[in-house]
Design an enzyme around this catalytic site. Structure first.
Site, PDB file in Angstrom:
ATOM      1  N   ALA A 168       0.870  -1.180   0.000  1.00  0.00           N
ATOM      2  CA  ALA A 168       0.000   0.000   0.000  1.00  0.00           C
ATOM      3  C   ALA A 168       0.903   1.225   0.000  1.00  0.00           C
ATOM      4  CB  ALA A 168      -0.905  -0.001   1.234  1.00  0.00           C
ATOM      5  N   LEU A 231     -11.086  -5.572   0.190  1.00  0.00           N
ATOM      6  CA  LEU A 231     -10.655  -4.460   1.051  1.00  0.00           C
ATOM      7  C   LEU A 231     -11.552  -3.240   0.826  1.00  0.00           C
ATOM      8  CD1 LEU A 231      -6.769  -4.772   0.644  1.00  0.00           C
ATOM      9  CD2 LEU A 231      -8.053  -5.056   2.776  1.00  0.00           C
ATOM     10  N   CYS A 280      -5.734   2.128  -7.309  1.00  0.00           N
ATOM     11  CA  CYS A 280      -6.036   0.693  -7.458  1.00  0.00           C
ATOM     12  C   CYS A 280      -7.479   0.285  -7.213  1.00  0.00           C
ATOM     13  CB  CYS A 280      -5.131  -0.101  -6.534  1.00  0.00           C
ATOM     14  SG  CYS A 280      -3.409   0.027  -7.001  1.00  0.00           S
ATOM     15  N   GLN A 282     -10.666   1.445  -7.191  1.00  0.00           N
ATOM     16  CA  GLN A 282     -11.736   1.629  -8.173  1.00  0.00           C
ATOM     17  C   GLN A 282     -11.412   0.901  -9.473  1.00  0.00           C
ATOM     18  OE1 GLN A 282     -13.686   5.462  -8.587  1.00  0.00           O
ATOM     19  NE2 GLN A 282     -13.290   5.374 -10.767  1.00  0.00           N
TER      20      GLN A 282
HETATM   21  N1  LIG Z   1       0.430   2.018  -6.949  1.00  0.00           N
HETATM   22  C1  LIG Z   1       0.280   1.006  -6.139  1.00  0.00           C
HETATM   23  O1  LIG Z   1       0.287   1.157  -4.916  1.00  0.00           O
HETATM   24  C2  LIG Z   1       0.111  -0.401  -6.659  1.00  0.00           C
HETATM   25  C3  LIG Z   1       0.152  -1.473  -5.759  1.00  0.00           C
HETATM   26  C4  LIG Z   1       0.013  -2.772  -6.255  1.00  0.00           C
HETATM   27  C5  LIG Z   1      -0.138  -2.996  -7.613  1.00  0.00           C
HETATM   28  N2  LIG Z   1      -0.180  -1.937  -8.468  1.00  0.00           N
HETATM   29  C6  LIG Z   1      -0.253  -2.227  -9.903  1.00  0.00           C
HETATM   30  O2  LIG Z   1       1.082  -2.152 -10.426  1.00  0.00           O
HETATM   31  C7  LIG Z   1       1.081  -1.630 -11.758  1.00  0.00           C
HETATM   32  C8  LIG Z   1       1.958  -0.397 -11.834  1.00  0.00           C
HETATM   33  O3  LIG Z   1       1.399   0.595 -11.010  1.00  0.00           O
HETATM   34  P1  LIG Z   1       2.209   1.918 -10.647  1.00  0.00           P
HETATM   35  O4  LIG Z   1       1.382   2.626  -9.630  1.00  0.00           O
HETATM   36  O5  LIG Z   1       3.620   1.573 -10.350  1.00  0.00           O
HETATM   37  O6  LIG Z   1       2.137   2.681 -12.057  1.00  0.00           O
HETATM   38  P2  LIG Z   1       2.995   3.971 -12.515  1.00  0.00           P
HETATM   39  O7  LIG Z   1       2.187   4.640 -13.533  1.00  0.00           O
HETATM   40  O8  LIG Z   1       3.476   4.702 -11.314  1.00  0.00           O
HETATM   41  O9  LIG Z   1       4.305   3.322 -13.183  1.00  0.00           O
HETATM   42  C9  LIG Z   1       4.296   2.601 -14.386  1.00  0.00           C
HETATM   43  C10 LIG Z   1       5.544   2.976 -15.167  1.00  0.00           C
HETATM   44  O10 LIG Z   1       5.661   2.110 -16.292  1.00  0.00           O
HETATM   45  C11 LIG Z   1       6.269   2.851 -17.346  1.00  0.00           C
HETATM   46  N3  LIG Z   1       6.017   2.166 -18.618  1.00  0.00           N
HETATM   47  C12 LIG Z   1       4.831   1.961 -19.233  1.00  0.00           C
HETATM   48  N4  LIG Z   1       5.011   1.246 -20.357  1.00  0.00           N
HETATM   49  C13 LIG Z   1       6.344   0.986 -20.459  1.00  0.00           C
HETATM   50  C14 LIG Z   1       7.147   0.281 -21.398  1.00  0.00           C
HETATM   51  N5  LIG Z   1       6.607  -0.353 -22.444  1.00  0.00           N
HETATM   52  N6  LIG Z   1       8.479   0.225 -21.187  1.00  0.00           N
HETATM   53  C15 LIG Z   1       9.039   0.848 -20.119  1.00  0.00           C
HETATM   54  N7  LIG Z   1       8.326   1.525 -19.187  1.00  0.00           N
HETATM   55  C16 LIG Z   1       6.997   1.591 -19.360  1.00  0.00           C
HETATM   56  C17 LIG Z   1       5.614   4.213 -17.252  1.00  0.00           C
HETATM   57  O11 LIG Z   1       6.398   5.193 -17.907  1.00  0.00           O
HETATM   58  C18 LIG Z   1       5.537   4.403 -15.730  1.00  0.00           C
HETATM   59  O12 LIG Z   1       6.647   5.122 -15.219  1.00  0.00           O
HETATM   60  C19 LIG Z   1      -0.390  -1.373 -12.093  1.00  0.00           C
HETATM   61  O13 LIG Z   1      -0.893  -2.511 -12.752  1.00  0.00           O
HETATM   62  C20 LIG Z   1      -1.045  -1.237 -10.724  1.00  0.00           C
HETATM   63  O14 LIG Z   1      -2.397  -1.612 -10.741  1.00  0.00           O
HETATM   64  C21 LIG Z   1      -0.033  -0.647  -8.030  1.00  0.00           C
HETATM   65  O1  LIG Z   2     -10.100   1.821   6.782  1.00  0.00           O
HETATM   66  C1  LIG Z   2      -9.787   2.435   5.755  1.00  0.00           C
HETATM   67  C2  LIG Z   2      -8.627   2.125   4.986  1.00  0.00           C
HETATM   68  C3  LIG Z   2      -8.361   2.852   3.835  1.00  0.00           C
HETATM   69  N1  LIG Z   2      -9.190   3.855   3.446  1.00  0.00           N
HETATM   70  C4  LIG Z   2      -8.909   4.593   2.191  1.00  0.00           C
HETATM   71  O2  LIG Z   2      -8.765   3.650   1.143  1.00  0.00           O
HETATM   72  C5  LIG Z   2      -7.867   4.132   0.155  1.00  0.00           C
HETATM   73  C6  LIG Z   2      -6.796   3.107  -0.145  1.00  0.00           C
HETATM   74  O3  LIG Z   2      -5.960   2.966   0.971  1.00  0.00           O
HETATM   75  P1  LIG Z   2      -4.841   1.826   1.077  1.00  0.00           P
HETATM   76  O4  LIG Z   2      -5.437   0.520   0.745  1.00  0.00           O
HETATM   77  O5  LIG Z   2      -4.214   1.954   2.400  1.00  0.00           O
HETATM   78  O6  LIG Z   2      -3.779   2.314  -0.024  1.00  0.00           O
HETATM   79  P2  LIG Z   2      -3.421   1.798  -1.493  1.00  0.00           P
HETATM   80  O7  LIG Z   2      -2.036   2.247  -1.758  1.00  0.00           O
HETATM   81  O8  LIG Z   2      -4.492   2.172  -2.438  1.00  0.00           O
HETATM   82  O9  LIG Z   2      -3.347   0.186  -1.356  1.00  0.00           O
HETATM   83  C7  LIG Z   2      -4.364  -0.678  -1.844  1.00  0.00           C
HETATM   84  O10 LIG Z   2      -4.221  -0.877  -3.229  1.00  0.00           O
HETATM   85  C8  LIG Z   2      -2.924  -1.426  -3.589  1.00  0.00           C
HETATM   86  C9  LIG Z   2      -2.868  -1.451  -5.096  1.00  0.00           C
HETATM   87  O11 LIG Z   2      -3.429  -2.576  -5.645  1.00  0.00           O
HETATM   88  C10 LIG Z   2      -2.774  -2.799  -2.938  1.00  0.00           C
HETATM   89  O12 LIG Z   2      -1.519  -3.357  -3.294  1.00  0.00           O
HETATM   90  C11 LIG Z   2      -2.897  -2.662  -1.427  1.00  0.00           C
HETATM   91  O13 LIG Z   2      -2.819  -3.957  -0.816  1.00  0.00           O
HETATM   92  C12 LIG Z   2      -4.228  -2.011  -1.094  1.00  0.00           C
HETATM   93  O14 LIG Z   2      -4.316  -1.779   0.311  1.00  0.00           O
HETATM   94  C13 LIG Z   2      -7.306   5.447   0.712  1.00  0.00           C
HETATM   95  O15 LIG Z   2      -7.997   6.537   0.134  1.00  0.00           O
HETATM   96  C14 LIG Z   2      -7.594   5.345   2.199  1.00  0.00           C
HETATM   97  O16 LIG Z   2      -7.725   6.600   2.804  1.00  0.00           O
HETATM   98  C15 LIG Z   2     -10.316   4.175   4.181  1.00  0.00           C
HETATM   99  O17 LIG Z   2     -11.069   5.077   3.831  1.00  0.00           O
HETATM  100  N2  LIG Z   2     -10.579   3.460   5.322  1.00  0.00           N
END
Ligand SMILES: NC(=O)c1ccc[n+]([C@@H]2O[C@H](COP(=O)([O-])OP(=O)(O)OC[C@H]3O[C@@H](n4cnc5c(N)ncnc54)[C@H](O)[C@@H]3O)[C@@H](O)[C@H]2O)c1
Ligand SMILES: O=c1ccn([C@@H]2O[C@H](COP(=O)(O)OP(=O)(O)O[C@H]3O[C@H](CO)[C@@H](O)[C@H](O)[C@H]3O)[C@@H](O)[C@H]2O)c(=O)[nH]1
Length: 471
Positions: A168, A231, A280, A282
């Protein structure tokens, strides 16, 4: 074939996931060379910046990068070289919701995953383990395998793994150091199991093996969507109950505490709020909805859809509370919005509920002053321009100001809206804030962080989400 002993890792995508995840792998596995590549040169430059002004804010990240960068951790825009040199490649590119075409508004846009996969096929000279790190719809690995196999050179084999990320934002480093679990999905063939063993061995450098779960590819892909859906469902459930609390005089904190005490339910993720945000929840639920619809399961799709609908309702319900409480009009009134990030300890604003609130206040023709300790000013303008596509940015700028501190933001305002739970908002000198506000001075706490009674004692009129007390 014996499992590959991974010595070189490439991560495609230097974003919120690829950057921290692979920086931690480099830190914990000094014997492995980790190269994180991205097409975005500015992002790579920021990761390489001499003063460690990294492109994302995440507590503890700078310390990790300081230890590993230049030792066995490298950032580069030379994607092809990164691919060619690695034994194992993480694909950690963005998978946003599609904006147009089939499935627009629901389906994941897999274009970035496909382009990265095609690039691997085009430039790899040797066999690779390709790891799907991005969150993707169930069976995406199959498409990746088809593309790789159709384009590979003789003698090159590709084994695909799914290894979704559960970190997260705001706690990414903590989550990566001590994950609840690491999930690895593979084909249940000897080669698939060998690839799985190779990646397991990487994580086993710091993650206890009982926390490394190995499953089938499709289960792994679906588990990521399922975890996020469940979640988010808890938050929508508690937010739905917060509306009942406000109408009845019950207190959502007390309800959540009482409900969460049941060991079958548990206390986490039951904090009522102005709505969930982030890149993530939505996106992944809509992706699940689309998947269910494509599988001709309309009732299943409708069920998960309500989680997002309730979240939209919570955001607009909160905006309406502000308008109703401020004597049914905020036209020409001055409102401070404290917090713009989607949660505390991140500078990320993707799907932040603050954006919806400010958009609603602007449509009521209020003046809004925003303060956030981490979000860049330019990002706020980008988000507001996107949220109000029919309003020229110059017009938005006449109604919105960005303040350098919380105290500045609150001066001469009629109301304060707390949109993000930054710790510093708990520690504001509320007496001083009150002195400089127009009266009556209102506080709307969308994150349940203020001591409402203490603020009332100062003179504020206070509304906290999920509490039925009168202001
Ligand atoms: N942000 C989170 O907390 C989180 C957590 C878990 C999973 N995820 C998932 O992980 C994935 C990445 O999320 P993010 O938040 O790191 O995205 P992000 O947009 O921050 O980063 C993705 C990066 O990939 C690069 N990219 C895209 N196409 C490319 C290519 N062909 N070659 C090289 N670079 C390229 C982009 O320029 C960008 O910098 C998504 O599928 C997301 O759903 C995100
Ligand atoms: O009790 C709670 C917990 C969270 N939130 C809100 O929910 C959103 C998401 O929060 P959080 O889940 O802590 O952060 P993310 O970085 O979006 O992480 C979620 O999304 C990631 C991307 O897929 C996953 O990897 C993580 O496990 C999952 O927790 C935020 O706006 C929080 O403020 C609430 O309103 N109430």
């Amino acid at each position: 074939m014996a499992p590959v002993n991974v010595s070189k890792i490439c991560c495609i995508g230097a974003g919120y996931v690829g950057g921290p995840t692979c920086a931690v792998i480099a830190l914990k596995c000094p014997h492995i060379t980790v190269t994180i590549v991205d097409l975005n040169q500015a992002r790579i430059d920021a990761w390489n910046s001499p003063d460690f002004k990294l492109p994302i804010y995440e507590p503890g990240l700078v310390e990790v990068v300081k230890q590993a960068r230049g030792r066995n951790l490298f950032f580069s825009s030379d994607v092809d070289r990164g691919i060619q040199e690695a034994d194992l490649i993480f694909v950690s590119v963005n998978t946003p919701t599609k904006k147009s075409g089939v499935g627009a508004g629901f389906a994941a846009d897999l274009n970035y995953v496909e382009l990265a996969t095609r690039r691997i096929a085009a430039v790899a000279h040797s066999s690779k383990i390709v790891v799907e790190k991005s969150t993707v719809p169930c069976r995406t690995a199959e498409s990746m395998r088809t593309i790789l196999e159709a384009n590979s050179r003789p003698g090159c084999r590709f084994d695909i793994l799914s290894n979704p990320e559960f970190l997260a934002e705001g706690t990414a480093i903590k989550d990566l150091f001590a994950p609840d679990r690491v999930l690895i999905g593979s084909l249940q063939t000897p080669e698939g199991r060998d690839a799985c063993a190779a990646l397991t061995a990487v994580y086993a450098n710091w993650v206890p093996t009982e926390k490394i779960l190995t499953v089938g590819l499709w289960s792994s892909e679906l588990s990521k969507l399922a975890a996020n859906a469940m979640l988010a469902q808890r938050i929508s459930s508690i937010n739905a109950l917060s509306a009942i609390c406000e109408a009845t005089g019950a207190n959502i904190d007390e309800v959540a505490h009482a409900v969460g005490f049941d060991s079958r339910i548990g206390p986490k993720f039951l904090r009522a709020s102005v709505g969930f945000g982030g890149s993530c929840f939505q996106k992944d639920i809509l992706n699940l909805v689309y998947l269910a619809e494509s599988l001709h399961l309309p009732q299943v799709a409708a069920y998960w859809r309500t989680v997002v609908d309730m979240n939209e309702h919570q955001k607009s319900r909160f905006s309406k509370t502000v308008v109703d409480t401020l004597f049914n009009t905020i036209t020409g009134k001055h409102i401070a919005v404290l917090g713009f990030a989607f949660k505390a300890d991140t500078g990320d604003t993707r799907e932040s509920p603050a954006i919806s609130l400010v958009r609603d206040f602007l449509s009521e023709r209020a003046y809004v002053t925003i303060y956030d300790p981490q979000v860049e000013e330019s990002q706020i303008w980008l988000d507001l321009a996107e949220a109000c596509p029919l309003v020229p940015l110059e017009t938005i700028k006449k109604q919105v100001t960005i303040a350098p501190s919380a105290l500045d933001a609150c001066k001469n305002k009629e109301a304060i809206v707390i949109a993000t739970e930054w710790k510093e908002f708990k520690e504001i000198d509320w007496s001083s804030v009150y002195t400089h506000m127009n009266k009556p001075a209102f506080v709307f706490d969308g994150r349940m962080i203020v001591d409402a009674d203490a603020l009332r004692a100062i003179g504020f009129k206070v509304k906290v989400i999920g509490r039925g007390e009168r202001v």
